[in-house]
Design a protein around this motif. Structure first.
Motif, short mmCIF file in Angstrom:
data_model
loop_
_atom_site.label_atom_id
_atom_site.label_comp_id
_atom_site.label_asym_id
_atom_site.label_seq_id
_atom_site.Cartn_x
_atom_site.Cartn_y
_atom_site.Cartn_z
N GLN A 370 92.10 -126.63 12.46
CA GLN A 370 91.27 -127.30 11.46
C GLN A 370 90.78 -128.66 11.96
N ALA A 371 91.69 -129.35 12.67
CA ALA A 371 91.27 -130.64 13.23
C ALA A 371 90.17 -130.46 14.26
N GLU A 377 82.40 -130.31 14.00
CA GLU A 377 81.38 -130.65 13.00
C GLU A 377 80.92 -132.09 13.15
N GLU A 378 81.90 -132.95 13.46
CA GLU A 378 81.54 -134.34 13.65
C GLU A 378 80.61 -134.53 14.86
N ARG A 383 75.16 -135.24 17.12
CA ARG A 383 74.00 -134.82 17.88
C ARG A 383 72.72 -134.85 17.02
N LEU A 384 72.86 -134.39 15.77
CA LEU A 384 71.69 -134.38 14.87
C LEU A 384 71.23 -135.80 14.58
N GLN A 385 72.23 -136.67 14.48
CA GLN A 385 71.87 -138.06 14.16
C GLN A 385 71.60 -138.91 15.43
N GLU A 399 84.27 -144.75 18.04
CA GLU A 399 85.09 -144.29 16.90
C GLU A 399 85.65 -142.88 17.14
N ALA A 400 84.75 -142.04 17.75
CA ALA A 400 85.22 -140.67 18.03
C ALA A 400 86.36 -140.66 19.04
N GLU A 401 86.20 -141.54 20.08
CA GLU A 401 87.29 -141.61 21.07
C GLU A 401 88.59 -142.12 20.44
#
Length: 624
Positions: A370-371, A377-378, A383-385, A399-401
């Motif tokens: 799930q993580a 998804e994040e 990518r979309l943004q 933040e992702a790192e």
């Protein structure tokens, strides 16, 4: 199994038979009758008041088996001597009491075994039953006994029928009572098509082998020691001796061969027209025998070797030894079965623990997936943004790192937590083992405490009995003191009477002494009179002699008859005879007077002597 345990099994049946209400208690009157019969069959001196004295403090109500056991052990079983009674008579007494109440054969006479055979099966059941009450025989021993009976009849036991019968009642798996066993035999399920006489002979053979320790019996030819001739005899082999009789009725016993560890049996070659020979060698003699065939010789030699082996090992019964071995094998099987069940239970617990840990691991994997989905998804949103928020890309990447690092750190923490859980499980298992050991020790301590309490209760009962005996001895001592005081008063009275008698005797002694003095004076006076009388007699004798020879004047002239001339012969003869008669009378009177005086003296002396010991005795008693 010792003699006391064997006797207790039969007595237990007799006691339960007298318990009509099944309350575990029997009246005293019935126990008196039972005890009297036991005294008789066991050849023990009968003590009729022992039962009343033993239960003196109890009420008149019934007595339980626990209350009867101390009396049974003290007054009956402790006095029993092995070989001093007939065991079969004892068993028959107990069988008679219990069979009347519990044994219910077919009233139409369709029972497979007779009443006598049922008694022998009852004895065999008692021998093979477990040493726990109520008495039961485990299925293995039931099968063993039925196989022995079927083997004696040369038939094979139908084990399927026996297993079906045992499986019908779950209680039969733990053991079968004797009445259930007899009902099974009488039902005919296992002995179909077999005559009643064959069953009776088989039961008799098994009874002799198991109960009477008859290892083997049959006809053999035996060589004599003096005449050296061969005679056919009926031999019976027991662990202690090989006996032989004139016939199989065993009415006339011809001899016996004592067996010990120094004996041996050897096979001999054929000779003297006899085949299948063997000999039994003892320390004093060698016995030669001949069997009917080789098989019989082999059976006899093996049976005799078995008896010698039992003597060397110090064992009295083969079947007691076999029973003990079968019991040990059953106990080993039960221990192995219990260990196996315990191992299976432990494996089951481990399997459950493993499944639980796998479930936890699956939950952790599901959380990780799930993580990862959230992370994907994040990233897709980023990518979309990307084109729209180019300026904030680096910040979002950082933040992702950081989120990824935190997730990895969390994964490491969760793995460490899982490792701690595994260690905790191991510690819990060890703690469970320690708790089980502590529980076992606590159970053992409680058992020890119960045994100590039982011993204390027994000691208190013994102290109460001793206190009662001391009180009784004290009462007897007080009675003895009162009786002694009474006897002392009687002796004092007797001493006073004897002192009075002594005073009277002293007075009598003084009177006797005075009488003696008077008698002595009378004797002296009589002696003086005797001397005077003797002097007078001599004087008169002189005078008479003068008269007998008168002197006349003139010359003496002798008459033709030799007398005086002036006195006629006839007159002289008369005068002489009268003088002699007078002298004899005087002598006789003198002798009578002397005898009277002597008697008076002797009587006085005798009376004095007879009074002296009495006076001495009375004086001694007064001094005492």
């Amino acid at each position: 199994m010792d003699l006391r345990a064997e006797l207790l099994k039969s007595i237990w049946y007799a006691f339960t038979a007298l318990d009509v209400e099944k309350s575990g208690k029997v009246s005293k009157s019935q126990l008196k009758v039972l005890s009297h019969n036991l005294y008789t069959v066991l050849h023990i001196p009968h003590d009729p008041v022992a039962l009343e004295e033993h239960f003196r403090d109890d009420d008149d109500g019934p007595v339980s088996s626990q209350g009867y056991m101390p009396y049974l052990n003290k007054y009956i079983l402790d006095k029993v001597e092995e070989g001093a009674f007939v065991k079969e008579d004892f068993d028959e007494l107990c069988w008679t009491l219990t069979a009347k109440k519990n044994y219910k054969p077919d009233r139409n006479g369709n029972s497979v075994v007779s009443h006598k055979d049922a008694f022998k099966l009852w004895c065999l059941f008692n021998f093979l039953s477990e040493d726990k009450y109520p008495l039961v025989m485990v299925p293995d021993e039931v099968e063993y006994l039925l196989k022995k009976v079927c083997t004696a009849m040369n038939v094979e036991l139908n084990c399927c029928e026996l297993d079906d019968h045992l499986s019908q009642d779950p209680q039969h798996q733990s053991g079968m009572t004797v009445w259930q066993f007899l009902d099974l035999v009488n039902s005919g399920k296992l002995l179909r098509g077999i005559e009643r006489e064959a069953v009776s002979m088989a039961v008799e053979e098994v009874y002799q082998e198991v109960i009477e320790d008859m290892l083997k019996q049959g006809y053999l030819w035996k060589k004599g020691q003096l005449r050296r001739n061969w005679s056919e005899r009926w031999f019976t082999l027991k662990p202690s001796a090989l006996s032989y009789y004139m016939s199989e009725e065993r009415k006339e016993k011809k001899g016996s061969i004592a067996l010990d560890k120094h004996c041996c049996v050897e096979v001999l070659p054929d000779r003297d027209g006899k085949r299948c020979m063997f000999c039994v060698k003892t320390s004093s003699r060698t016995y030669e025998m001949s069997a009917s065939d080789t098989k019989q010789r082999q059976e006899w030699t093996l049976a005799i070797q078995t008896a010698i082996r039992l003597q060397a090992e110090g064992k009295k019964s083969l079947h007691k030894d076999l029973k003990q071995k079968r019991r040990e094998q059953r106990e080993q099987r039960e221990r192995r079965k219990a260990a196996k069940e315990e191992e299976m239970q432990r494996l089951k617990q481990l399997q459950e623990e493993k499944e639980r840990k796998l479930q936890e691991l699956e939950l952790l994997k599901e959380a990780q997936r799930q993580a990862e989905l959230l992370l994907q998804e994040e990233e897709q949103r980023r990518r979309l943004q990307h084109e729209e928020m180019q300026r904030t890309l680096e910040i979002q990447l950082k933040e992702a790192e950081q989120a990824r690092a935190s997730m990895q750190a969390e994964m490491v923490l969760k793995e460490a937590e899982a490792e701690r859980q595994r260690k905790r499980i191991v510690e819990l298992e060890e703690m469970q083992e320690r708790l089980e050991e502590a529980l076992h020790q606590e159970v053992k301590a409680r058992q020890d405490e119960e045994s100590v309490r039982y011993a204390q209760a027994r000691l208190l009962a013994e102290e109460e009995e001793k206190l009662k005996e001391l009180m009784k001895l004290k009462e007897e001592q007080e009675e003895y003191i009162i009786q002694t005081q009474r006897e002392k008063q009687v002796l004092k009275q007797e001493m006073e009477n004897k002192s009075k008698y002594l005073e009277e005797a002293q007075k009598q002694l003084e009177e006797v002494r005075e009488n003696r003095q008077r008698v002595d004076q009378d004797v002296m006076a009589a002696q003086r009179k005797l001397r005077q009388a003797s002097t007078n007699v001599k004087h008169w004798n002189v005078q008479m002699n003068r008269l007998m020879h008168p002197i006349g004047p003139g010359e003496k002239r002798m008459t033709p008859c030799g007398g005086f001339p002036s006195i006629p012969p006839v007159l002289l003869t008369r005068r002489e005879s009268s003088l002699k008669l007078r002298q004899r009378l005087e002598d006789k009177n003198y002798d009578l007077e002397r005898e009277d005086s002597k008697k008076n003296v002797n009587n006085g002396e005798t009376r004095r002597l007879s009074l002296s010991p009495d006076m001495d005795t009375m004086a001694t008693e007064s001094s005492n």
